[in-house]
Every structure is written in structure tokens, then in C-alpha cells.
Motif scaffolding. Structure first.
Motif, mmCIF file in Angstrom:
data_model
loop_
_atom_site.group_PDB
_atom_site.id
_atom_site.type_symbol
_atom_site.label_atom_id
_atom_site.label_comp_id
_atom_site.label_asym_id
_atom_site.label_seq_id
_atom_site.Cartn_x
_atom_site.Cartn_y
_atom_site.Cartn_z
ATOM 1 N N ASP A 1 35.970 43.601 49.613
ATOM 2 C CA ASP A 1 35.914 43.655 47.915
ATOM 3 C C ASP A 1 35.177 45.047 47.702
ATOM 4 O O ASP A 1 34.787 45.249 46.699
ATOM 5 C CB ASP A 1 35.327 42.572 47.491
ATOM 6 N N SER A 2 35.199 46.044 48.578
ATOM 7 C CA SER A 2 34.848 47.265 48.133
ATOM 8 C C SER A 2 35.650 47.960 47.053
ATOM 9 O O SER A 2 36.985 47.708 47.103
ATOM 10 C CB SER A 2 34.735 48.258 49.274
ATOM 11 N N ALA A 3 35.460 49.070 46.455
ATOM 12 C CA ALA A 3 35.943 49.447 45.141
ATOM 13 C C ALA A 3 37.204 49.967 45.785
ATOM 14 O O ALA A 3 38.367 49.757 45.269
ATOM 15 C CB ALA A 3 35.116 50.482 44.694
ATOM 16 N N MET A 4 37.367 50.921 46.790
ATOM 17 C CA MET A 4 38.557 51.329 47.311
ATOM 18 C C MET A 4 39.444 50.543 48.031
ATOM 19 O O MET A 4 40.721 50.539 47.880
ATOM 20 C CB MET A 4 38.191 52.487 48.463
ATOM 21 N N ASN A 5 39.020 49.381 48.568
ATOM 22 C CA ASN A 5 39.880 48.405 49.121
ATOM 23 C C ASN A 5 40.459 47.528 48.068
ATOM 24 O O ASN A 5 41.694 47.410 48.359
ATOM 25 C CB ASN A 5 39.257 47.430 50.201
ATOM 26 N N ARG A 6 40.009 47.270 47.020
ATOM 27 C CA ARG A 6 40.272 46.877 45.825
ATOM 28 C C ARG A 6 41.363 47.510 45.162
ATOM 29 O O ARG A 6 42.574 46.983 44.882
ATOM 30 C CB ARG A 6 39.576 46.221 44.965
ATOM 31 N N LEU A 7 40.947 48.942 45.186
ATOM 32 C CA LEU A 7 42.091 49.837 44.536
ATOM 33 C C LEU A 7 43.521 49.950 45.330
ATOM 34 O O LEU A 7 44.451 49.850 44.504
ATOM 35 C CB LEU A 7 41.642 51.281 44.193
ATOM 36 N N SER A 8 43.319 49.815 46.636
ATOM 37 C CA SER A 8 44.425 49.876 47.584
ATOM 38 C C SER A 8 45.431 48.573 47.184
ATOM 39 O O SER A 8 46.762 48.831 47.279
ATOM 40 C CB SER A 8 44.127 49.893 49.000
ATOM 41 N N ASP A 9 44.825 47.755 46.876
ATOM 42 C CA ASP A 9 45.712 46.408 46.566
ATOM 43 C C ASP A 9 46.250 46.455 45.289
ATOM 44 O O ASP A 9 47.410 45.792 45.055
ATOM 45 C CB ASP A 9 44.879 45.003 46.724
ATOM 46 N N LEU A 10 45.803 47.248 44.320
ATOM 47 C CA LEU A 10 46.262 47.284 42.993
ATOM 48 C C LEU A 10 47.476 48.059 43.050
ATOM 49 O O LEU A 10 48.184 47.937 41.923
ATOM 50 C CB LEU A 10 45.166 47.736 42.155
#
Length: 860
Positions: A687-696
Motif C-alpha cells: 500500500d505504498s503511495a507509489m504502488n497504489r498510484l501504479s494501480d490507479l
């Protein structure tokens, strides 16, 4: 700066003798064989019998590789003769060894013709240090001439590249390139830090345009403005690694790398290069400052100052136009006075160059993953808001013409458009062609990948960072050791944004939490003095220690995005600047041995990329330890300086173990997009900021149906649309052959400028066909756009784009003849009758005539 010359870039294997070449080739065969074996092993992993056999061969091949390496090293060390560059490595047909470099003081002093292939300078990339040592200490021979080590810039050091120059050429131009200094003179005065010396010498190799109206006699060099700023800091002891939060008086050299130029000389901030002089010049009306202060006093009290050598100058009387600072004059110790430097500058016809001049229009920038990953508590909704514009571009790339043009670089702020972009600018219907669509598909693929890697469009601009130069004038002319300036703590001035707006100021590399949210103070008084598009910072603010910047041309990303600012303010609570004592660089005598040792230290001194990636692992982990990140940031900066100081702190054992617990993991999941990592080399997504962004970030199918692009007529790209393709099969076959072969002429693993490759294709077609350029272009355009309807036209546009654009503009009525000078020009305004040069000339003449009439009227 679009002028280029071409030079050879070889690696250390180009200097092998015959015996070494044999071993080297044998070793390469073994490497290739081992690669093949590993591929078989991966494909046939279920065949146990074959696997055992393959493993035995791999072990055998590894032993052969090890043995040949040892033999090669033995041969290197036993070499007692001066090495020679093999002529086959610098053959004009060996395109993979030819690189393009921009015009610079060096190319101008050596009088290298634009677009020529020049052999007096040769770049060498290091693979074997024993060979590098040979050719630095002893030089090397090529074509019966000796070549010697010249320099290596900071960028070349990162890629282990060294510039060599023909000794006779260097001796001829040495005093011009070094402004009268010699290595003997420098050694007499105690020597210099070798890698600093090489970096300063490399200034002449920077891409610049010549500064023709520079007047050295209207310049002075003064001491820098240094004050102390009281701030809470996290102080790190580089011996014990202990971190202590305390309030300190931090010494800050506010003008580090920055000088002033009168706005009448330049209204734009720009980076400059002179022999031993580099940095940023920011326009500031210091003459107006003096006149106003003298007027307040009622007499000429201010204006006489001392330069760094103690000589007094009357700034107004001497009509000084540029004030350099001591930090910009890198070799000031080796001159007795600024007058001596000026005298040598004029005697040896030295040159001034300028680069990275402030743009007329500054486009919006992009965030990167380093700036996003530190915002650890950012919500999904905030990530959606930050990525909204980028997602819109991705979704509209096939259906909206303006979006297509924007992502292809056809914007007002792109001042260096290639031929294809220029054609699209004047003829957007070109987007309907199959090649344009193929390019858009690739751009869309890249856009999605980059967005998942954190490259998001943002309401923000990259602009130069400048100190409060009003405060500098108070310090310099009024003698105020603690000047007030125009900006208070936590205030900035940037004309690109509105008054009282909060701005998030960022800089790369961004390793710790480095979001400096500041208030934009913009009023009439500020506008009177701050005339460039730079961001001006306060002398009362420790912002330079937060963002770790100098003022020698560093740029900040200044953002006005409300979501980003809100998240940044939240995450910067209880965050203070990191502070540690950096080591000092030592002086040495300059000789070939010390140059080799200096470069060896620079090339082997450590990889800041590894430290940066370790920091990224922690920011994207489930266990973020800020203290470990602080320590790694400190180590990163010591590693950067290692080439100069030869000092790096030694990790205590307990710190080493603590860091390892955080960094022994694989790379974060989003590195699949940011660094092209494979799935098995990254961690599972969390749930890191960058991993969540990649999913968005979405990846929709592209559709061109709704774009309404208009009808494209390929004949507008031609001079003669009646050309018959079938009569020119030989030309077409040769073009197809060259197009197919080009991928074998440059190495896959190097980002090499390919302009020479396409220039070579153009020349081969010209020489072989006996036709002129326009005939060749007409045939190829008709063939690729009408007969074959090819999706791939990069070779056509890269080799002949200038001719295609001329054809297009002429057919669209965009090229006319200047009524003043008779030259062709591109029409950019309605009712335009002059070229740009003549228009400016006529404007000046009209202004002079207007003033003459006004004076005549007043006299009556």
C-alpha cells in the motif's frame, strides 16, 4: 544550441595489442556461449538429463572465462610500450563509434567545422583500468601523433568516459583554453585538487553558444554573501552516525555559484562558461540600487567596493555590467588579480559562452516518483486528484487533436522541435497518416508506463533558483553583514505564480522529505527588482539546506497544485533540515600519475544509484525508518564528493546491520515501470503511495475514430508530386537496405545521438543516386506514403525531415521572400513582409526616427 560536430568514442579494448585481442575475442566467444547455455537451461528446465549436461558446460565455460581474464590482466600489467589506437576503431564507416556533441568553446577554439567528423579529440570509455592507466600516464599513438588525457566532465565521470586530445593541438591552444595558466604555474603555486581541476577544465567542453557581446573589461569579482541562519536541524555525526536534533546557527553561502548582470545586458537568467568561471547570472539592476541609495543620502556615498584581491572599484564610474562572485571564479588563487585574468583573457582570445538561458515560455512540468513516495500518508482520492490531468491525456490521446499534438511535443514552450514536430505544427492533418498513428500508439504506451512510474503532469514549473539579490546588494554596497532583503523567512518570489499563493518547492534528487512549502510574496516593489522568471529565496530561510541546492544553475520544481501542497504540509510536520560536516578537498601536484589516480577514484568511488534505490526501498516498505533514510542521505552526499575529497564515512557495525534489515529486500513493485524490472525481481505490491498510484493509472485501448483530424494529402510533403516511383526502384531498394541495417550500426545498450547515422544514410543515397535532395525526397515520400503506406518512417524524417518541412511550408504558402534582404523566411504573423532579422532592424530604425522627431519637436 543546435550546432553539432562528430567525434569518435571508443572503449579501452580499442588499444589492445594483437595478443590481447586474441584473448579478448576468445573471452567474448565464451561469454556468448554461456549466454546460450543459460537460455537453453531456462527453456528446458524439465529435462533433468539435459540440465545436468548444460550445468557442466556452464561450469566449464566459467573456468575458461576466469582463466582468460587472468591471462588478460597479466598481459595488461606486463605491457611496457606506449599503446596505439587501432585505425579500424576510428574508421568513418564504423558508425557505432561516432557520437555527436554540441558546439562548445572547445570546438570553436579548435575551429571544428559544424557537422564534420573530427579526430583530434577522442572519447574513451573505461572497461579495464590497467589499459586506462597506460593511456593516461603514457598517452597513446594514433596516425603517428601522440594523444594525451585532456579532461572528464561530471557527466562523463558517471559513465567512466575520458576525453583525450592530440598533444600538438592541446599545446597550440592550451593558453586559450586555460586563460594563460599552465600546469607548471599551478604546481608552482601548490597544486590543485585533481578532479576539481579536470572538472573546471571541462567547462570549455560544455555545450554553449558563444556570447559575442560579452565585455570582460566591464566585469568584477567580489566575495560571496555568507550569513548564518538559525534553524532546528537533525545533525548527523559522520564518525558515530549519531543523529541529534538541535538548534544551530548554520552558515549559508547564499550566492554560491550566482552573480548579477544588468537587465539591459540580459533580462533572462542564464548559465555562463568562461575559462575557470562557471555559474548562474541573474539580471538585477544594481546600478539603479546604487543611484537610489545615493539619492537618499544626498551624495555619492555608495558604489565603491573591493574585489576579491582587495582592489577598489567604482561600479557606476567604471560602468560595470556584470558582478561575478568568488564561488564562480574557480581558479582565482592562481592569478594575482582580476586585471591579470582579464589581460590574459584578451591576449589569448578566450571566449565566453552561455547555456541554459531562461526560456521565453516555461511549460508545465512533471512530478517524479522520488517526490511522490515521501508523501507516505497520501490517500487514494488525493492520488486521483494529482493524476487527473495525466489520466485525461491517456484517455484522450487518440480522440482529441490538441492532446495528440501536446504529447508529441508540439507546444509553444518546446523551442527545439524536430522536423516531424514542425510539420505537425503547420499541418496537423499529418496526424491522420499511419506513421503518425504508430508514433502516437508508442507515445501512449510510454505515457502509461511513465505515469505508473510517477511521472505526472502538475501545475508547476522548473525554474532557476536565485538568492535575494536585493539583500546581496545591501551586503555588498551598504556593508550590511546581516542584510534584510525583500523576502522574509518562508517567503519566495516567483513571477510565474500569483501573489500570496502557497508553493511547494522541490528539487531533484529528492531523497529525504524535501517539500519546502513557501508563500509567494509578489508586489510592486518585488517586481521592480526581481526581473527574471527565477524563484528568489530569502536569506533568512534555511531552504537551501532543506532542498540541498546551490545557486550555480540549479533548478527547482515550483508547484501550485493545491492537493500536492496540502499533502506536503501534512507530511513535513516535525521535519527539519539534515546537517553534517562535509570533508575538504586536498590539493595535489598535476601530473599524469595524479590524473589517473584522481579519475580512478572518481570512477570507482561508489554508486549513488545504489544508495538512492535503497532509500526508495525503505519509502515503499511497510516499515519506514526515517533515521536510516537520514543516514543514507548523508552517505549519498559524501559519495558524490568522494572523487574530490577521497573521504567517505565508515559505517559502524550496528548501523550496517540496521540498514541491511531495511535494504536486503527486492526493489519496490512499481520499479517494473520505473526501472524496467521483471516481475521476479520486485517485491509484491503493497500500500505504498507509489504502488497504489501504479494501480490507479488506466491503460485503455486507443481509438482514432472521434479525432476529426481532417484529410491528409501526402503530396504537400513533395516538391514535385508527379514523380514516378516505379522508375526509381534502385533508390528505393537502397533506402530499404540502409533502413534495415541501421539497427546493427549502433549498440543497443548505449544512448548515443543517432544524428550522424541518419546523416550517413542521407549522404549514401545522395552519392549513389546522382539525384538532388528534393528528387530523393519526392520519390521516398511517394513510395512510403502512397505505394507502401508504411507505418515506419522514422528514417525518412530523421534523414530528410528538413527538406520535407521546406516542401510543406512552400506548398502551404508559409515561405516568402523578405522585401528588405531578399532571403526566404517562414511566415509567422499576418501581413508579414520581412524576415525576423530585418523586422527587428526596421523596428529599431523606426524607434530611432521617432526619438529624432521628438527631440526636434522639443528643440522648437
Amino acid at each position: 544550441m543546435n550546432k553539432q560536430v562528430h567525434v569518435f568514442s571508443v572503449d579501452t579494448s580499442a588499444f589492445y595489442n594483437e595478443e590481447e585481442i586474441k584473448i579478448h575475442r576468445r573471452q567474448n566467444r565464451n561469454y556468448r556461449f554461456r549466454t546460450t547455455l543459460k537460455e537453453i537451461k531456462n527453456k528446458k528446465s524439465n529435462d533433468e538429463l539435459l540440465l545436468n549436461k548444460v550445468n557442466r558446460y556452464i561450469k566449464y565455460t566459467n573456468r575458461r572465462i576466469k582463466k582468460s581474464k587472468e591471462l588478460l590482466y597479466t598481459l595488461f600489467r606486463s605491457n611496457k610500450t606506449i599503446r596505439s589506437l587501432r585505425p579500424t576503431e576510428v574508421d568513418s564507416k564504423k558508425l557505432k563509434n561516432i557520437v555527436s556533441v554540441f558546439d562548445s568553446t572547445l570546438t570553436r577554439v579548435l575551429q571544428i567545422k559544424e557537422n564534420s567528423l573530427f579526430r583530434d579529440i577522442i572519447i574513451v570509455q573505461t572497461y579495464f583500468f590497467d589499459v586506462l592507466e597506460d593511456i593516461i600516464v603514457n598517452g597513446f599513438l594514433y596516425n603517428n601523433e601522440k594523444y594525451v588525457c585532456f579532461t572528464a566532465s561530471a557527466g562523463q565521470i558517471r559513465t567512466k568516459k575520458t576525453v583525450f586530445i592530440k598533444e600538438s593541438v592541446f599545446q597550440k591552444h592550451q593558453r586559450t583554453l586555460m586563460c594563460g595558466l599552465t600546469t607548471e604555474k599551478i604546481n608552482e603555486l601548490g597544486g590543485v585538487n585533481i578532479n576539481k581541476y579536470l572538472a573546471y577544465l571541462a567547462l570549455c567542453n560544455s555545450a554553449t553558444e558563444q556570447w559575442h557581446d560579452f565585455d570582460i573589461e566591464k566585469t568584477i569579482v567580489v566575495d560571496d554573501m555568507c550569513t548564518t541562519v538559525k534553524s532546528m536541524v537533525d545533525f548527523i555525526d559522520d564518525k558515530t552516525y549519531k543523529i541529534e536534533r538541535k538548534e544551530m546557527d548554520i552558515p549559508i553561502e547564499h550566492t554560491d555559484g550566482c552573480g548579477m548582470i544588468l537587465p539591459r545586458k540580459s533580462k533572462k537568467a542564464m548559465m555562463i562558461r568562461l575559462p575557470w568561471v562557471k555559474g548562474l547570472l541573474v539580471p538585477f539592476p544594481f546600478d539603479k540600487f546604487l543611484r537610489e541609495k545615493n539619492k537618499q543620502e544626498g551624495y555619492n556615498k555608495y558604489g565603491i567596493i573591493k574585489d576579491i584581491y582587495g582592489k577598489e572599484h567604482d561600479v557606476l564610474k567604471e560602468e560595470i555590467e556584470i558582478i561575478f562572485t568568488k564561488s564562480q571564479f574557480k581558479m582565482w588563487k592562481y592569478y594575482s588579480s582580476w586585471s591579470e585574468y582579464m589581460s590574459k583573457y584578451l591576449d589569448y582570445n578566450c571566449q565566453a559562452g552561455k547555456c541554459n538561458e531562461e526560456e521565453d515560455t516555461i511549460g508545465n512540468a512533471k512530478l517524479n516518483y522520488q517526490m511522490l513516495q515521501t508523501l507516505t500518508d497520501i490517500t487514494d482520492e488525493e492520488l486521483k486528484q494529482l493524476s487527473h490531468e495525466t489520466i485525461q491525456d491517456i484517455q484522450k490521446i487518440g480522440s482529441d487533436r490538441d492532446t495528440m499534438l501536446k504529447v508529441l511535443g508540439v507546444t509553444s514552450y518546446n523551442q527545439n522541435k524536430n522536423s516531424f514536430q514542425k510539420a505537425l505544427e503547420f499541418y496537423p492533418e499529418l496526424l491522420s497518416d499511419t506513421y503518425s498513428r504508430e508514433v502516437i500508439k508508442q507515445v501512449k504506451k510510454s505515457l502509461v508506463k511513465n505515469a505508473k512510474a510517477g511521472k505526472l503532469n502538475i501545475e508547476g514549473k522548473y525554474t532557476f533558483i536565485s538568492p535575494d539579490l536585493y539583500a546581496f546588494c545591501e551586503y555588498l554596497f551598504l556593508g550590511k553583514k546581516n542584510p534584510q532583503g525583500l523576502l522574509q523567512n518562508k517567503e519566495v518570489y516567483c513571477d510565474l505564480f500569483d501573489n500570496e499563493l502557497e508553493l511547494d518547492c522541490l528539487r531533484s534528487p529528492h531523497l529525504y522529505r524535501e517539500h519546502a512549502v513557501r508563500r509567494n510574496k509578489k508586489d510592486k516593489e518585488m517586481k521592480r527588482w526581481f526581473v527574471s522568471k527565477s524563484i528568489y529565496t530569502s536569506v533568512h530561510d534555511p531552504i537551501s539546506k532543506i532542498l540541498m541546492f546551490d545557486n550555480d544553475g540549479d533548478k527547482a520544481l515550483v508547484c501550485s497544485d493545491l492537493t500536492l501542497i496540502a499533502v506536503a504540509k501534512r507530511n513535513m510536520k516535525n521535519i527539519y533540515p539534515l546537517y553534517y560536516e562535509m570533508a575538504k578537498a586536498q590539493a595535489e601536484l598535476i601530473n599524469s600519475e595524479s590524473i589517473y589516480l584522481g579519475l580512478n577514484a572518481a570512477y570507482t568511488g561508489g554508486n549513488i544509484g545504489i544508495i538512492s534505490n535503497d532509500i526508495t526501498k525503505i519509502w515503499n516498505s511497510n516499515n519506514i525508518d526515517l533515521d536510516v533514510i537520514k543516514i543514507l542521505c548523508m552517505e549519498n552526499n559524501f559519495t558524490i564528493d568522494y572523487a574530490k575529497t577521497l573521504y567517505k564515512p565508515l559505517r559502524p557495525t550496528h548501523i550496517k546491520e540496521k540498514i541491511l534489515t531495511h535494504t536486503k529486500t527486492k526493489a519496490p513493485h512499481f520499479f517494473i515501470y520505473a526501472k524496467d524490472k521483471s516481475e521476479n525481481r520486485v517485491e509484491i505490491s503493497n500500500d505504498s503511495a507509489m504502488n497504489r498510484l501504479s494501480d490507479l493509472i488506466p491503460n485503455p485501448r486507443i481509438s482514432f475514430k472521434k479525432a476529426g483530424l481532417g484529410k491528409f494529402d501526402y503530396r504537400l510533403l513533395m516538391k514535385n508530386s508527379e514523380v514516378i516511383v516505379n522508375d526509381n526502384k534502385c533508390l528505393i531498394e537502397l533506402y530499404a537496405k540502409l533502413d534495415l541495417e541501421k539497427k546493427f550500426k549502433v549498440p543497443y545498450d548505449e544512448k548515443i545521438d543517432d544524428s550522424y547515422l541518419y546523416k550517413d544514410i542521407r549522404n549514401v543515397l545522395l552519392e549513389s543516386s546522382g539525384m538532388d535532395l528534393y528528387e530523393i525526397v519526392d520519390i521516398l515520400v511517394a513510395y512510403l506514403y502512397n505505394h507502401k503506406k508504411s507505418n515506419h518512417k522514422i528514417t525518412l524524417w530523421s534523414s530528410f525531415g528538413d527538406i520535407i518541412v521546406k516542401n510543406l511550408l512552400r506548398n502551404l504558402g508559409k515561405i516568402k521572400i523578405c522585401e528588405n534582404c531578399g532571403k526566404e523566411y517562414i511566415v509567422s504573423k499576418q501581413r508579414q513582409i520581412y524576415c525576423d532579422d530585418c523586422f527587428h532592424l526596421k523596428t529599431k530604425e523606426r524607434e530611432k526616427e521617432k526619438k529624432r522627431k521628438q527631440r526636434k519637436k522639443l528643440s522648437l
